[in-house]
Design a protein around this motif. Structure first.
Motif, short mmCIF file in Angstrom:
data_model
loop_
_atom_site.label_atom_id
_atom_site.label_comp_id
_atom_site.label_asym_id
_atom_site.label_seq_id
_atom_site.Cartn_x
_atom_site.Cartn_y
_atom_site.Cartn_z
N GLU A 82 0.82 -1.22 0.00
CA GLU A 82 0.00 0.00 0.00
C GLU A 82 0.85 1.27 0.00
OE1 GLU A 82 -3.47 2.05 2.77
OE2 GLU A 82 -3.03 -0.09 2.98
N GLU A 83 1.93 1.27 0.78
CA GLU A 83 2.78 2.47 0.86
C GLU A 83 3.43 2.77 -0.49
OE1 GLU A 83 6.64 4.16 3.37
OE2 GLU A 83 5.66 2.30 3.99
N THR A 84 3.86 1.71 -1.18
CA THR A 84 4.48 1.91 -2.49
C THR A 84 3.47 2.43 -3.50
OG1 THR A 84 6.00 0.09 -2.01
CG2 THR A 84 5.86 0.81 -4.30
N LEU A 85 2.27 1.88 -3.47
CA LEU A 85 1.22 2.32 -4.39
C LEU A 85 0.90 3.80 -4.19
CD1 LEU A 85 -1.19 -0.75 -4.27
CD2 LEU A 85 0.53 -0.21 -6.00
N ALA A 86 0.88 4.24 -2.92
CA ALA A 86 0.62 5.65 -2.63
C ALA A 86 1.74 6.53 -3.20
CB ALA A 86 0.50 5.86 -1.13
N LYS A 87 2.98 6.06 -3.10
CA LYS A 87 4.11 6.82 -3.64
C LYS A 87 4.05 6.89 -5.17
CE LYS A 87 7.36 5.83 0.11
NZ LYS A 87 8.62 5.12 0.47
N LEU A 88 3.59 5.82 -5.81
CA LEU A 88 3.43 5.83 -7.26
C LEU A 88 2.46 6.92 -7.69
CD1 LEU A 88 3.30 2.00 -8.01
CD2 LEU A 88 5.07 3.58 -8.78
N GLU A 89 1.38 7.08 -6.94
CA GLU A 89 0.38 8.10 -7.26
C GLU A 89 0.95 9.51 -7.10
OE1 GLU A 89 -2.49 7.59 -8.52
OE2 GLU A 89 -2.84 5.46 -8.19
N LEU A 90 1.93 9.68 -6.22
CA LEU A 90 2.57 10.99 -6.04
C LEU A 90 3.65 11.23 -7.09
CD1 LEU A 90 3.02 10.99 -2.15
CD2 LEU A 90 1.34 12.30 -3.46
N ALA A 91 4.37 10.17 -7.45
CA ALA A 91 5.50 10.32 -8.37
C ALA A 91 5.05 10.58 -9.80
CB ALA A 91 6.38 9.07 -8.33
N ALA A 92 3.97 9.95 -10.22
CA ALA A 92 3.53 10.07 -11.62
C ALA A 92 3.25 11.52 -12.04
CB ALA A 92 2.31 9.19 -11.86
N PRO A 93 2.48 12.31 -11.28
CA PRO A 93 2.25 13.71 -11.71
C PRO A 93 3.54 14.53 -11.76
CG PRO A 93 0.73 13.07 -9.96
CD PRO A 93 1.73 11.97 -10.07
N MET A 94 4.49 14.21 -10.87
CA MET A 94 5.78 14.92 -10.92
C MET A 94 6.46 14.70 -12.26
SD MET A 94 7.34 14.05 -7.14
CE MET A 94 9.00 14.47 -7.68
N ILE A 95 6.41 13.46 -12.75
CA ILE A 95 7.05 13.12 -14.02
C ILE A 95 6.30 13.75 -15.19
CG2 ILE A 95 7.48 11.17 -15.59
CD1 ILE A 95 8.13 9.54 -13.01
N VAL A 96 4.99 13.63 -15.16
CA VAL A 96 4.17 14.16 -16.27
C VAL A 96 4.31 15.67 -16.40
CG1 VAL A 96 1.79 14.46 -17.08
CG2 VAL A 96 2.51 12.26 -16.13
N ASN A 97 4.41 16.40 -15.28
CA ASN A 97 4.37 17.86 -15.30
C ASN A 97 5.75 18.52 -15.29
OD1 ASN A 97 1.51 17.88 -15.22
ND2 ASN A 97 1.56 17.55 -13.01
N ALA A 98 6.82 17.74 -15.22
CA ALA A 98 8.17 18.32 -15.18
C ALA A 98 8.54 18.95 -16.52
CB ALA A 98 9.19 17.25 -14.80
N ARG A 99 9.45 19.92 -16.48
CA ARG A 99 10.00 20.47 -17.73
C ARG A 99 10.71 19.35 -18.49
NH1 ARG A 99 14.97 22.75 -19.90
NH2 ARG A 99 16.04 21.64 -18.21
N LYS A 100 11.63 18.69 -17.80
CA LYS A 100 12.31 17.52 -18.34
C LYS A 100 12.48 16.48 -17.22
CE LYS A 100 15.03 19.58 -22.11
NZ LYS A 100 16.40 19.75 -22.66
N VAL A 101 12.57 15.23 -17.63
CA VAL A 101 12.81 14.13 -16.68
C VAL A 101 14.09 13.42 -17.13
CG1 VAL A 101 11.93 11.98 -15.70
CG2 VAL A 101 10.35 13.85 -16.22
N PHE A 102 14.98 13.18 -16.18
CA PHE A 102 16.25 12.52 -16.48
C PHE A 102 16.35 11.22 -15.68
CE2 PHE A 102 16.82 16.98 -17.31
CZ PHE A 102 17.56 17.02 -18.50
N ALA A 103 16.78 10.16 -16.32
CA ALA A 103 16.98 8.87 -15.65
C ALA A 103 18.47 8.63 -15.47
CB ALA A 103 16.37 7.74 -16.47
N ILE A 104 18.87 8.29 -14.24
CA ILE A 104 20.28 8.06 -13.94
C ILE A 104 20.45 6.69 -13.27
CG2 ILE A 104 22.27 8.80 -12.58
CD1 ILE A 104 21.27 11.64 -12.75
N GLY A 105 21.40 5.92 -13.76
CA GLY A 105 21.77 4.65 -13.15
C GLY A 105 22.99 4.11 -13.87
N PHE A 106 23.97 3.66 -13.13
CA PHE A 106 25.18 3.15 -13.76
C PHE A 106 25.45 1.72 -13.33
CE2 PHE A 106 25.79 7.79 -13.82
CZ PHE A 106 25.92 7.96 -15.19
N ARG A 107 26.36 1.08 -14.06
CA ARG A 107 26.67 -0.33 -13.87
C ARG A 107 25.39 -1.15 -14.06
NH1 ARG A 107 31.91 -0.99 -12.75
NH2 ARG A 107 33.02 0.82 -11.90
#
Length: 301
Positions: free
Chosen positions: A133-158
């Motif tokens: 449940e806690e993760t699902l609630a965070k998904l609902e908060l994260a999605a609008p941040m991504i949709v409404n951002a000027r740009k979204v950058f993904a970072i991960g190495f190795r």
């Protein structure tokens, strides 16, 4: 009382929590006593099972497990559970070669399909935790941040470059403002220089944390961009100052940490993003597919 801190926890902390719980036991309500019985008798299962599974096994509700954690001074059940996970990690092999030896030892036992059985069990547990449940609630908060951002950058190495690439590749089909930080041939700083306070950065990493990722996220913080961290612990160097932190289980008998729950989370997050995007997003996806088919990007028998 036990409280959450920013300092590393050790196995003795789990022991202290168990002793404190034992001392508090006479004062607990009947339902909390049932939950406490399970914790005291099966601390390893607290680390491995989701809150729903633990509650089901203890014959109580998930909210009762949460109340018990709060009684012990934890703000969230996830932090309580993490204490026991770290106790297990303290006993577990730390290097890739040691984990490989453990995998071979597991295979040498007489039980048939020991390795595959352990692998399937941990994989299902990891995925179940991913969609609590806690993760699902965070998904609902994260999605609008991504949709409404000027740009979204993904970072991960190795190893987590695969996660960042999957997020950026699939996400960009629907949202052209999603970008992958590649860092090829000395371009990392130039790519990071584009990030500003109107942007969102989704960063991926787990222990052992790639130094390139840790250094990159320091620069992102200085740019005041919003951070969504997908990692393995609230004490991760990627979690500090993040707007949202997804802490995922990556338990596995394999010598290398599993990426399965991370990929599942990415696909869930992008699904929620698309659901918020409206008709323009559908057109973007349709145009991408049409272009690939027109250019022969897909095999046709």
């Amino acid at each position: 009382m036990t409280t959450e801190t920013s300092q590393p926890q050790h196995i003795s902390d789990a022991d202290r929590v168990l002793k404190e719980l034992s001392s508090l036991y006479p004062t607990l309500t009947p339902q909390l006593k049932k939950a406490a019985d399970f914790v005291l008798e099966h601390p390893v299962e607290i680390a491995l099972l989701s809150i729903r599974k633990s509650a089901e096994t203890a014959s109580v509700t998930p909210s009762t497990m949460t109340r018990l954690a709060k009684t012990l001074g934890f703000e969230r059940y996830d932090s309580f559970r993490q204490l026991f996970q770290e106790a297990i990690h303290a006993k577990a092999p730390s290097s890739f070669s040691q984990r490989a030896e453990s995998l071979q030892n597991l295979a040498s036992n007489n039980t048939e399909n020991n390795v595959l059985s352990e692998f399937s069990t941990t994989t299902f547990n990891n995925l179940e935790h991913c969609f609590e449940e806690e993760t699902l609630a965070k998904l609902e908060l994260a999605a609008p941040m991504i949709v409404n951002a000027r740009k979204v950058f993904a970072i991960g190495f190795r190893d987590t470059f695969a996660c960042a690439h999957h997020f950026a590749y699939v996400g960009k089909i629907a949202f052209p403002h999603i970008n992958l930080i590649r860092g090829y041939q000395g371009t990392l700083l130039s790519e990071l220089a584009e990030i500003n306070a109107q942007d969102v950065v989704v960063v991926f990493g787990s222990d052992p944390y790639a130094i390139d990722t840790v250094n990159a996220i320091k620069i992102v913080r200085e740019a005041s961009a919003k951070i969504i961290a997908v990692t393995d612990s609230l004490r991760s160097p990627l979690a500090a100052e993040a707007e949202i932190v997804f802490t995922l289980n990556n338990e596995t008998p394999h010598f290398f940490g599993t990426l399965v729950p991370v990929i599942a989370l990415i696909e869930a997050l992008l699904s929620v993003c698309v659901s918020l995007g409206g008709s323009e997003i559908v057109r973007n996806i349709d145009q991408f597919e049409e272009n690939l088919r027109r250019l022969g990007g897909y095999y046709t028998p």
